[in-house]
Scaffold this motif. Structure first.
Motif, PDB file in Angstrom:
ATOM      1  N   THR A 267       0.855  -1.194   0.000  1.00 25.99           N
ATOM      2  CA  THR A 267       0.000   0.000   0.000  1.00 25.99           C
ATOM      3  C   THR A 267       0.890   1.243   0.000  1.00 25.99           C
ATOM      4  O   THR A 267       2.032   1.211   0.447  1.00 25.99           O
ATOM      5  CB  THR A 267      -0.908   0.037   1.249  1.00 25.99           C
ATOM      6  OG1 THR A 267      -0.072  -0.155   2.394  1.00 25.99           O
ATOM      7  CG2 THR A 267      -1.969  -1.037   1.203  1.00 25.99           C
ATOM      8  N   VAL A 268       0.323   2.340  -0.486  1.00 21.81           N
ATOM      9  CA  VAL A 268       1.067   3.603  -0.455  1.00 21.81           C
ATOM     10  C   VAL A 268       0.389   4.517   0.560  1.00 21.81           C
ATOM     11  O   VAL A 268      -0.834   4.493   0.711  1.00 21.81           O
ATOM     12  CB  VAL A 268       1.127   4.260  -1.857  1.00 21.81           C
ATOM     13  CG1 VAL A 268       1.998   3.430  -2.767  1.00 21.81           C
ATOM     14  CG2 VAL A 268      -0.258   4.417  -2.473  1.00 21.81           C
ATOM     15  N   THR A 269       1.187   5.296   1.272  1.00 23.89           N
ATOM     16  CA  THR A 269       0.618   6.068   2.385  1.00 23.89           C
ATOM     17  C   THR A 269       0.941   7.555   2.255  1.00 23.89           C
ATOM     18  O   THR A 269       1.955   7.938   1.643  1.00 23.89           O
ATOM     19  CB  THR A 269       1.182   5.586   3.738  1.00 23.89           C
ATOM     20  OG1 THR A 269       2.597   5.817   3.752  1.00 23.89           O
ATOM     21  CG2 THR A 269       0.906   4.107   3.969  1.00 23.89           C
ATOM     22  N   ALA A 270       0.101   8.361   2.874  1.00 22.28           N
ATOM     23  CA  ALA A 270       0.344   9.807   2.905  1.00 22.28           C
ATOM     24  C   ALA A 270       1.671  10.089   3.605  1.00 22.28           C
ATOM     25  O   ALA A 270       2.450  10.953   3.183  1.00 22.28           O
ATOM     26  CB  ALA A 270      -0.806  10.495   3.635  1.00 22.28           C
ATOM     27  N   GLY A 271       1.948   9.314   4.676  1.00 22.61           N
ATOM     28  CA  GLY A 271       3.197   9.519   5.427  1.00 22.61           C
ATOM     29  C   GLY A 271       4.418   9.220   4.572  1.00 22.61           C
ATOM     30  O   GLY A 271       5.421   9.935   4.642  1.00 22.61           O
ATOM     31  N   GLY A 272       4.336   8.171   3.766  1.00 25.70           N
ATOM     32  CA  GLY A 272       5.448   7.818   2.881  1.00 25.70           C
ATOM     33  C   GLY A 272       5.727   8.941   1.891  1.00 25.70           C
ATOM     34  O   GLY A 272       6.866   9.404   1.728  1.00 25.70           O
ATOM     35  N   ALA A 273       4.661   9.417   1.244  1.00 26.17           N
ATOM     36  CA  ALA A 273       4.818  10.493   0.253  1.00 26.17           C
ATOM     37  C   ALA A 273       5.331  11.769   0.921  1.00 26.17           C
ATOM     38  O   ALA A 273       6.212  12.462   0.392  1.00 26.17           O
ATOM     39  CB  ALA A 273       3.478  10.746  -0.436  1.00 26.17           C
ATOM     40  N   PHE A 274       4.796  12.058   2.110  1.00 23.79           N
ATOM     41  CA  PHE A 274       5.199  13.268   2.836  1.00 23.79           C
ATOM     42  C   PHE A 274       6.700  13.239   3.156  1.00 23.79           C
ATOM     43  O   PHE A 274       7.428  14.205   2.932  1.00 23.79           O
ATOM     44  CB  PHE A 274       4.378  13.400   4.123  1.00 23.79           C
ATOM     45  CG  PHE A 274       4.877  14.485   5.032  1.00 23.79           C
ATOM     46  CD1 PHE A 274       4.649  15.820   4.722  1.00 23.79           C
ATOM     47  CD2 PHE A 274       5.592  14.179   6.185  1.00 23.79           C
ATOM     48  CE1 PHE A 274       5.133  16.824   5.556  1.00 23.79           C
ATOM     49  CE2 PHE A 274       6.072  15.182   7.016  1.00 23.79           C
ATOM     50  CZ  PHE A 274       5.839  16.508   6.698  1.00 23.79           C
ATOM     51  N   GLU A 275       7.143  12.075   3.668  1.00 27.62           N
ATOM     52  CA  GLU A 275       8.550  11.933   4.058  1.00 27.62           C
ATOM     53  C   GLU A 275       9.478  12.153   2.853  1.00 27.62           C
ATOM     54  O   GLU A 275      10.479  12.876   2.930  1.00 27.62           O
ATOM     55  CB  GLU A 275       8.718  10.508   4.604  1.00 27.62           C
ATOM     56  CG  GLU A 275      10.031  10.205   5.258  1.00 27.62           C
ATOM     57  CD  GLU A 275      10.139   8.693   5.541  1.00 27.62           C
ATOM     58  OE1 GLU A 275      11.188   8.132   5.231  1.00 27.62           O
ATOM     59  OE2 GLU A 275       9.173   8.099   6.051  1.00 27.62           O
ATOM     60  N   LEU A 276       9.107  11.554   1.718  1.00 27.73           N
ATOM     61  CA  LEU A 276       9.945  11.687   0.523  1.00 27.73           C
ATOM     62  C   LEU A 276       9.982  13.141   0.050  1.00 27.73           C
ATOM     63  O   LEU A 276      11.051  13.688  -0.249  1.00 27.73           O
ATOM     64  CB  LEU A 276       9.407  10.789  -0.610  1.00 27.73           C
ATOM     65  CG  LEU A 276       9.405   9.287  -0.335  1.00 27.73           C
ATOM     66  CD1 LEU A 276       8.708   8.529  -1.452  1.00 27.73           C
ATOM     67  CD2 LEU A 276      10.837   8.784  -0.178  1.00 27.73           C
ATOM     68  N   LEU A 277       8.803  13.767   0.000  1.00 23.57           N
ATOM     69  CA  LEU A 277       8.739  15.146  -0.511  1.00 23.57           C
ATOM     70  C   LEU A 277       9.433  16.120   0.437  1.00 23.57           C
ATOM     71  O   LEU A 277      10.117  17.045  -0.005  1.00 23.57           O
ATOM     72  CB  LEU A 277       7.270  15.551  -0.729  1.00 23.57           C
ATOM     73  CG  LEU A 277       6.655  14.904  -1.975  1.00 23.57           C
ATOM     74  CD1 LEU A 277       5.136  15.012  -1.961  1.00 23.57           C
ATOM     75  CD2 LEU A 277       7.218  15.540  -3.249  1.00 23.57           C
ATOM     76  N   ARG A 278       9.292  15.896   1.751  1.00 21.81           N
ATOM     77  CA  ARG A 278       9.953  16.786   2.720  1.00 21.81           C
ATOM     78  C   ARG A 278      11.474  16.719   2.564  1.00 21.81           C
ATOM     79  O   ARG A 278      12.151  17.740   2.505  1.00 21.81           O
ATOM     80  CB  ARG A 278       9.545  16.389   4.138  1.00 21.81           C
ATOM     81  CG  ARG A 278      10.100  17.325   5.209  1.00 21.81           C
ATOM     82  CD  ARG A 278      10.029  16.699   6.580  1.00 21.81           C
ATOM     83  NE  ARG A 278      10.658  15.395   6.569  1.00 21.81           N
ATOM     84  CZ  ARG A 278      10.379  14.419   7.422  1.00 21.81           C
ATOM     85  NH1 ARG A 278       9.472  14.587   8.344  1.00 21.81           N
ATOM     86  NH2 ARG A 278      10.994  13.259   7.347  1.00 21.81           N
ATOM     87  N   ASN A 279      12.004  15.490   2.453  1.00 20.10           N
ATOM     88  CA  ASN A 279      13.454  15.337   2.287  1.00 20.10           C
ATOM     89  C   ASN A 279      13.940  16.055   1.030  1.00 20.10           C
ATOM     90  O   ASN A 279      14.943  16.760   1.043  1.00 20.10           O
ATOM     91  CB  ASN A 279      13.832  13.856   2.196  1.00 20.10           C
ATOM     92  CG  ASN A 279      13.772  13.180   3.549  1.00 20.10           C
ATOM     93  OD1 ASN A 279      13.958  13.822   4.572  1.00 20.10           O
ATOM     94  ND2 ASN A 279      13.491  11.898   3.553  1.00 20.10           N
ATOM     95  N   ALA A 280      13.218  15.862  -0.068  1.00 13.77           N
ATOM     96  CA  ALA A 280      13.644  16.481  -1.330  1.00 13.77           C
ATOM     97  C   ALA A 280      13.487  17.996  -1.268  1.00 13.77           C
ATOM     98  O   ALA A 280      14.359  18.746  -1.732  1.00 13.77           O
ATOM     99  CB  ALA A 280      12.832  15.907  -2.487  1.00 13.77           C
TER     100      ALA A 280
END
Ligand code: GLY
Length: 366
Positions: A267-280
């Protein structure tokens, strides 16, 4: 991995059948992978044999790509872009300094850049950047294009490619693999069987416990994006603590990836996407201008020591090409060479990657 082995084996005169579970070859982990060819930036100090294997594999890429383009008529998506490792704060800069010294002591090509120097190379980087390492020889390839080119090349080189078939078990008799049984009961006989079964390796039955390679899935969520303004925002792979951004050279980018121990959950999660985008975002604020095309999750096939299992194991006629963990696309050319060398009785496989090293672990787990 399986397609590359099949292609190289067919080139050596072997008769090969590929049994692919999905409707499209490479639809598992390969389709999700970012495709960094990064032995210098992604392997760590404790993994020197793996780094050496990666360096050998990366050297094989330019000729493989050329040969594959000719054989398939397709572009495998290879980009000679280089890589920047970036630090955002004092602690990260200190850690990066140690990484620099280690790589320099090994004679690897790596340059230490001040923030202003890095931003001259990549003007979209944020002033918050503290320190960067430039690794000019770590490049990238588009795994979806690579897999499509390999699938075309295998079929034009006489390999039988069967899609949508699931291997249920390896048939073993008198201590030797004789072929496989498919779900549904069909038997496929073979003198040699190569398992390139990735994270799903343990689903294949029929092998004695002490002959198995233990593999567990490590989930990675990853974003695919594009820049409506076209290419140029970032020209090198950008790696940071907790992620990476890989340019495809045409305005598309891949932003990865989480590391999660969640079994076979994709599954894909909001937290996963958030973490990736925040780092970038902290290093490349304009990442927010990109259009999101896809958020997906894949499963890295990990062994207990994070190194792959390549070549023959304890059961005669059975070869392994599994457990490439974070380096499957990178290690594809060298794995194909090593496995085909074993199939044809030439070449040796370094002990560090021998499938038999897990004999005790597998028996205990069983
Ligand atoms: N090699 C990239 C990853 O495993 O996320």
């Amino acid at each position: 991995m399986g397609l590359a082995i099949a292609w190289r084996a067919a080139q050596r005169g072997l008769r090969v059948t590929v049994l692919e579970r999905a409707a499209v070859p490479g639809a598992g982990t390969s389709a999700v992978a970012a495709g960094m060819l990064a032995p210098i930036s992604e392997t760590i100090a404790t993994e020197l044999p793996l780094m050496r294997l990666g360096l050998e594999s990366v050297d094989a890429y330019p000729s493989l790509v050329e040969e594959l383009s000719d054989a398939s008529g397709l572009d495998p998506g290879y980009l000679r872009c280089g890589t920047l490792l970036a630090a955002r704060d004092g602690d990260e800069a200190e850690a990066l300094g140690r990484e620099f010294e280690l790589r320099q002591s090994l004679g690897l090509a790596v340059h230490r850049l001040r923030s202003s120097e890095a931003r001259r190379l990549e003007p979209a980087l944020a002033p918050a950047l503290r320190l960067a390492l430039e690794i000019p020889d770590d490049h990238a390839i588009d795994p979806r294009k690579l897999t499509a080119a390999l699938a075309k090349a295998v079929t034009t080189s006489g390999v039988t490619l069967r899609i949508g078939v699931t291997v249920d078990q390896v048939n073993v008799a008198d201590g030797r693999a004789r072929g496989v049984r498919l779900a549904g009961g069909e038997q496929v006989e073979a003198e040699h069987v190569v398992l390139a079964t990735g994270a799903w390796t343990e689903a294949v039955r029929g092998l004695p416990a002490e002959a198995c390679v233990p593999i567990h899935p490590v989930k990675g969520q990853i974003l695919r994006l594009h820049d409506p303004a076209g290419p140029g925002l970032l020209t090198r792979v950008l790696r940071m603590t907790g992620g990476y951004l890989v340019p495809r050279g045409d305005g598309r980018y891949v932003l990865g990836a989480t590391m999660e121990e969640r079994g076979f959950d994709t599954t894909v999660t909001a937290g996963g996407a958030f973490e990736l985008l925040r780092n970038a975002f902290e290093l490349l604020p304009s990442v927010t201008e990109l259009v999101i095309d896809e958020l997906s999750a894949g499963l890295r096939p990990a062994t207990p020591d994070n190194a792959p299992a390549i070549g023959p194991g304890a059961v005669g006629g059975l070869h392994w090409a599994v457990g490439h963990y974070r380096h499957g696309i990178l290690l594809t050319p060298i794995t194909a060479e090593l496995v085909v060398g074993a199939l044809t009785g030439e070449g040796a496989i370094p002990d560090e990657f021998a499938p038999t090293r897990f004999a005790g672990v597998s028996a205990v787990a069983a």
